[in-house]
Scaffold this motif. Sequence first.
Motif, PDB file in Angstrom:
ATOM      1  N   GLU A  95     -13.473  79.121  48.884  1.00  0.00           N
ATOM      2  CA  GLU A  95     -13.841  78.956  47.476  1.00  0.00           C
ATOM      3  C   GLU A  95     -14.298  77.528  47.208  1.00  0.00           C
ATOM      4  O   GLU A  95     -15.210  77.292  46.412  1.00  0.00           O
ATOM      5  CB  GLU A  95     -12.653  79.305  46.575  1.00  0.00           C
ATOM      6  CG  GLU A  95     -12.975  79.265  45.077  1.00  0.00           C
ATOM      7  CD  GLU A  95     -14.152  80.139  44.677  1.00  0.00           C
ATOM      8  OE1 GLU A  95     -14.930  79.719  43.795  1.00  0.00           O
ATOM      9  OE2 GLU A  95     -14.290  81.245  45.248  1.00  0.00           O
ATOM     10  N   ASP A  96     -13.703  76.559  47.899  1.00  0.00           N
ATOM     11  CA  ASP A  96     -14.122  75.158  47.760  1.00  0.00           C
ATOM     12  C   ASP A  96     -15.582  74.966  48.155  1.00  0.00           C
ATOM     13  O   ASP A  96     -16.246  74.049  47.690  1.00  0.00           O
ATOM     14  CB  ASP A  96     -13.266  74.245  48.645  1.00  0.00           C
ATOM     15  CG  ASP A  96     -11.846  74.096  48.131  1.00  0.00           C
ATOM     16  OD1 ASP A  96     -11.633  74.286  46.924  1.00  0.00           O
ATOM     17  OD2 ASP A  96     -10.957  73.789  48.948  1.00  0.00           O
ATOM     18  N   LEU A  97     -16.069  75.836  49.044  1.00  0.00           N
ATOM     19  CA  LEU A  97     -17.423  75.692  49.585  1.00  0.00           C
ATOM     20  C   LEU A  97     -18.441  76.598  48.896  1.00  0.00           C
ATOM     21  O   LEU A  97     -19.560  76.751  49.380  1.00  0.00           O
ATOM     22  CB  LEU A  97     -17.409  76.003  51.093  1.00  0.00           C
ATOM     23  CG  LEU A  97     -16.428  75.184  51.930  1.00  0.00           C
ATOM     24  CD1 LEU A  97     -16.482  75.615  53.381  1.00  0.00           C
ATOM     25  CD2 LEU A  97     -16.714  73.702  51.804  1.00  0.00           C
ATOM     26  N   ASN A  98     -18.067  77.181  47.784  1.00  0.00           N
ATOM     27  CA  ASN A  98     -18.974  78.066  47.051  1.00  0.00           C
ATOM     28  C   ASN A  98     -20.043  77.236  46.320  1.00  0.00           C
ATOM     29  O   ASN A  98     -19.791  76.717  45.223  1.00  0.00           O
ATOM     30  CB  ASN A  98     -18.178  78.919  46.064  1.00  0.00           C
ATOM     31  CG  ASN A  98     -19.053  79.896  45.297  1.00  0.00           C
ATOM     32  OD1 ASN A  98     -20.250  80.012  45.555  1.00  0.00           O
ATOM     33  ND2 ASN A  98     -18.456  80.592  44.346  1.00  0.00           N
ATOM     34  N   TYR A  99     -21.216  77.104  46.936  1.00  0.00           N
ATOM     35  CA  TYR A  99     -22.251  76.232  46.365  1.00  0.00           C
ATOM     36  C   TYR A  99     -22.859  76.788  45.082  1.00  0.00           C
ATOM     37  O   TYR A  99     -23.570  76.080  44.360  1.00  0.00           O
ATOM     38  CB  TYR A  99     -23.343  75.978  47.403  1.00  0.00           C
ATOM     39  CG  TYR A  99     -24.164  77.193  47.756  1.00  0.00           C
ATOM     40  CD1 TYR A  99     -25.330  77.502  47.061  1.00  0.00           C
ATOM     41  CD2 TYR A  99     -23.782  78.031  48.796  1.00  0.00           C
ATOM     42  CE1 TYR A  99     -26.088  78.607  47.380  1.00  0.00           C
ATOM     43  CE2 TYR A  99     -24.546  79.150  49.114  1.00  0.00           C
ATOM     44  CZ  TYR A  99     -25.695  79.437  48.412  1.00  0.00           C
ATOM     45  OH  TYR A  99     -26.425  80.543  48.735  1.00  0.00           O
ATOM     46  N   LYS A 100     -22.577  78.048  44.787  1.00  0.00           N
ATOM     47  CA  LYS A 100     -23.127  78.653  43.571  1.00  0.00           C
ATOM     48  C   LYS A 100     -22.303  78.291  42.329  1.00  0.00           C
ATOM     49  O   LYS A 100     -22.738  78.526  41.210  1.00  0.00           O
ATOM     50  CB  LYS A 100     -23.175  80.176  43.725  1.00  0.00           C
ATOM     51  CG  LYS A 100     -24.155  80.644  44.803  1.00  0.00           C
ATOM     52  CD  LYS A 100     -24.166  82.161  44.910  1.00  0.00           C
ATOM     53  CE  LYS A 100     -25.131  82.632  45.986  1.00  0.00           C
ATOM     54  NZ  LYS A 100     -25.145  84.114  46.122  1.00  0.00           N
ATOM     55  N   ASP A 101     -21.125  77.734  42.576  1.00  0.00           N
ATOM     56  CA  ASP A 101     -20.245  77.363  41.467  1.00  0.00           C
ATOM     57  C   ASP A 101     -20.211  75.842  41.340  1.00  0.00           C
ATOM     58  O   ASP A 101     -19.753  75.143  42.245  1.00  0.00           O
ATOM     59  CB  ASP A 101     -18.836  77.913  41.732  1.00  0.00           C
ATOM     60  CG  ASP A 101     -17.881  77.672  40.571  1.00  0.00           C
ATOM     61  OD1 ASP A 101     -18.218  76.881  39.671  1.00  0.00           O
ATOM     62  OD2 ASP A 101     -16.783  78.274  40.582  1.00  0.00           O
ATOM     63  N   GLU A 102     -20.708  75.333  40.222  1.00  0.00           N
ATOM     64  CA  GLU A 102     -20.807  73.888  40.026  1.00  0.00           C
ATOM     65  C   GLU A 102     -19.442  73.193  39.940  1.00  0.00           C
ATOM     66  O   GLU A 102     -19.356  71.976  40.065  1.00  0.00           O
ATOM     67  CB  GLU A 102     -21.587  73.593  38.732  1.00  0.00           C
ATOM     68  CG  GLU A 102     -23.047  74.011  38.788  1.00  0.00           C
ATOM     69  CD  GLU A 102     -23.849  73.157  39.762  1.00  0.00           C
ATOM     70  OE1 GLU A 102     -23.661  71.927  39.760  1.00  0.00           O
ATOM     71  OE2 GLU A 102     -24.640  73.726  40.533  1.00  0.00           O
ATOM     72  N   SER A 103     -18.391  73.981  39.722  1.00  0.00           N
ATOM     73  CA  SER A 103     -17.070  73.378  39.540  1.00  0.00           C
ATOM     74  C   SER A 103     -16.253  73.322  40.833  1.00  0.00           C
ATOM     75  O   SER A 103     -15.136  72.799  40.835  1.00  0.00           O
ATOM     76  CB  SER A 103     -16.283  74.156  38.483  1.00  0.00           C
ATOM     77  OG  SER A 103     -15.983  75.467  38.941  1.00  0.00           O
ATOM     78  N   THR A 104     -16.777  73.856  41.927  1.00  0.00           N
ATOM     79  CA  THR A 104     -15.995  73.882  43.163  1.00  0.00           C
ATOM     80  C   THR A 104     -15.851  72.482  43.751  1.00  0.00           C
ATOM     81  O   THR A 104     -16.659  71.577  43.497  1.00  0.00           O
ATOM     82  CB  THR A 104     -16.633  74.809  44.212  1.00  0.00           C
ATOM     83  OG1 THR A 104     -17.963  74.375  44.477  1.00  0.00           O
ATOM     84  CG2 THR A 104     -16.647  76.238  43.727  1.00  0.00           C
ATOM     85  N   ARG A 105     -14.838  72.329  44.559  1.00  0.00           N
ATOM     86  CA  ARG A 105     -14.485  71.012  45.113  1.00  0.00           C
ATOM     87  C   ARG A 105     -15.643  70.346  45.849  1.00  0.00           C
ATOM     88  O   ARG A 105     -15.968  69.182  45.585  1.00  0.00           O
ATOM     89  CB  ARG A 105     -13.287  71.179  46.059  1.00  0.00           C
ATOM     90  CG  ARG A 105     -12.885  69.896  46.785  1.00  0.00           C
ATOM     91  CD  ARG A 105     -11.788  70.183  47.790  1.00  0.00           C
ATOM     92  NE  ARG A 105     -11.493  69.027  48.609  1.00  0.00           N
ATOM     93  CZ  ARG A 105     -10.723  69.071  49.690  1.00  0.00           C
ATOM     94  NH1 ARG A 105     -10.176  70.216  50.058  1.00  0.00           N
ATOM     95  NH2 ARG A 105     -10.492  67.970  50.397  1.00  0.00           N
ATOM     96  N   ALA A 106     -16.245  71.053  46.797  1.00  0.00           N
ATOM     97  CA  ALA A 106     -17.308  70.446  47.593  1.00  0.00           C
ATOM     98  C   ALA A 106     -18.520  70.077  46.740  1.00  0.00           C
ATOM     99  O   ALA A 106     -19.149  69.037  46.953  1.00  0.00           O
ATOM    100  CB  ALA A 106     -17.727  71.384  48.718  1.00  0.00           C
ATOM    101  N   THR A 107     -18.842  70.916  45.769  1.00  0.00           N
ATOM    102  CA  THR A 107     -19.977  70.630  44.891  1.00  0.00           C
ATOM    103  C   THR A 107     -19.727  69.355  44.093  1.00  0.00           C
ATOM    104  O   THR A 107     -20.607  68.482  44.000  1.00  0.00           O
ATOM    105  CB  THR A 107     -20.224  71.797  43.914  1.00  0.00           C
ATOM    106  OG1 THR A 107     -20.392  73.017  44.651  1.00  0.00           O
ATOM    107  CG2 THR A 107     -21.461  71.554  43.077  1.00  0.00           C
ATOM    108  N   VAL A 108     -18.539  69.242  43.550  1.00  0.00           N
ATOM    109  CA  VAL A 108     -18.190  68.054  42.771  1.00  0.00           C
ATOM    110  C   VAL A 108     -18.214  66.807  43.651  1.00  0.00           C
ATOM    111  O   VAL A 108     -18.741  65.760  43.272  1.00  0.00           O
ATOM    112  CB  VAL A 108     -16.791  68.230  42.116  1.00  0.00           C
ATOM    113  CG1 VAL A 108     -16.335  66.930  41.472  1.00  0.00           C
ATOM    114  CG2 VAL A 108     -16.828  69.358  41.086  1.00  0.00           C
ATOM    115  N   GLU A 109     -17.658  66.908  44.865  1.00  0.00           N
ATOM    116  CA  GLU A 109     -17.634  65.769  45.784  1.00  0.00           C
ATOM    117  C   GLU A 109     -19.040  65.331  46.174  1.00  0.00           C
ATOM    118  O   GLU A 109     -19.351  64.131  46.195  1.00  0.00           O
ATOM    119  CB  GLU A 109     -16.841  66.118  47.047  1.00  0.00           C
ATOM    120  CG  GLU A 109     -15.346  66.197  46.846  1.00  0.00           C
ATOM    121  CD  GLU A 109     -14.606  66.583  48.115  1.00  0.00           C
ATOM    122  OE1 GLU A 109     -13.360  66.578  48.088  1.00  0.00           O
ATOM    123  OE2 GLU A 109     -15.269  66.908  49.129  1.00  0.00           O
TER     124      GLU A 109
END
Length: 217
Positions: A95-109
Motif C-alpha cells: 500500500e505504501d507503494l501505490n503510486y495512484k494514491d497521492e497520500s501513500t508513503r512513497a509518493t509523499v517521500e
Amino acid sequence: MKKFVTLFLLSVCMMLTLTACGSTEATTSSPPQSQNGVAEKSAPEAEEQKADGNSKILVAYFSCTGNTKTLAENAADVLKADLYEIVPEKKYTSEDLNYKDESTRATVEQKDNSARPAINGKVSSFEKYDTIVIAYPIWWGQAPRIIDTFLESYDFSDKKIIPICTSASSDIGSSADALHNLCSASANWVDGKRFSKDTSKQELEQWFSSHQIQSGK
C-alpha cells in the motif's frame, strides 16, 4: 531350619536387587529411541556461514519487490563483490507503494526532496571499499529517498560509484545525477544504466568490463 529359611530369603532379595540395578543401567546407557524403535542420532551443530569480506568492491542495494535484489546479487557474483542490503527501519508495504494514491508513503517521500527514511544497520569497514555499486528501483522517475540517506551516511571521497537500476519502463534518466549531487566532489561517478530484472550475468559482466570495472578479488 529358621536360620536356613532366613538365609534363603536374603539370597533371593539380593538377586532381585542386582537384577533391578542392571535393568536401570541398561536403560540409561542406551541411545534415545524414536517411536519406530530406531535409535536417534544427535543432530550436528549448524555451521555458521560468514562472508570473507576481502573484496574492494561493495554492491549496496535497496529492493522492495525483489527485482533489484536479483540484479544486485548477480552483479556481486560477477564482480566477486561484497553485498549489502539497504534495509529501512520501517519496511514498505504494498500500500505504501501505490503510486495512484497521492497520500501513500512513497509518493509523499518522493515529492519531498528533504525526506530521508532511516536505515537499519551500517556497512562494516566502509573505508576499505574503493568501488561502490548502488542498485535501486526507479520510483516516480527517481531513486527512492532511502538511497539519499545511504549516500549521506558515508564518506565517498575518492571512491568510484556505479549506479544501476531496475524499472518496468523508465530509464535511469536524471536519477543518477540527483544522487551525484549528494556526494563528495572527489567521488568518481560512472555513467549508470537501467537493467531489466532478467538481465543475465554474462550481460552484466560485459557491461562492467566495458567500464573498466574488474573483479574485486
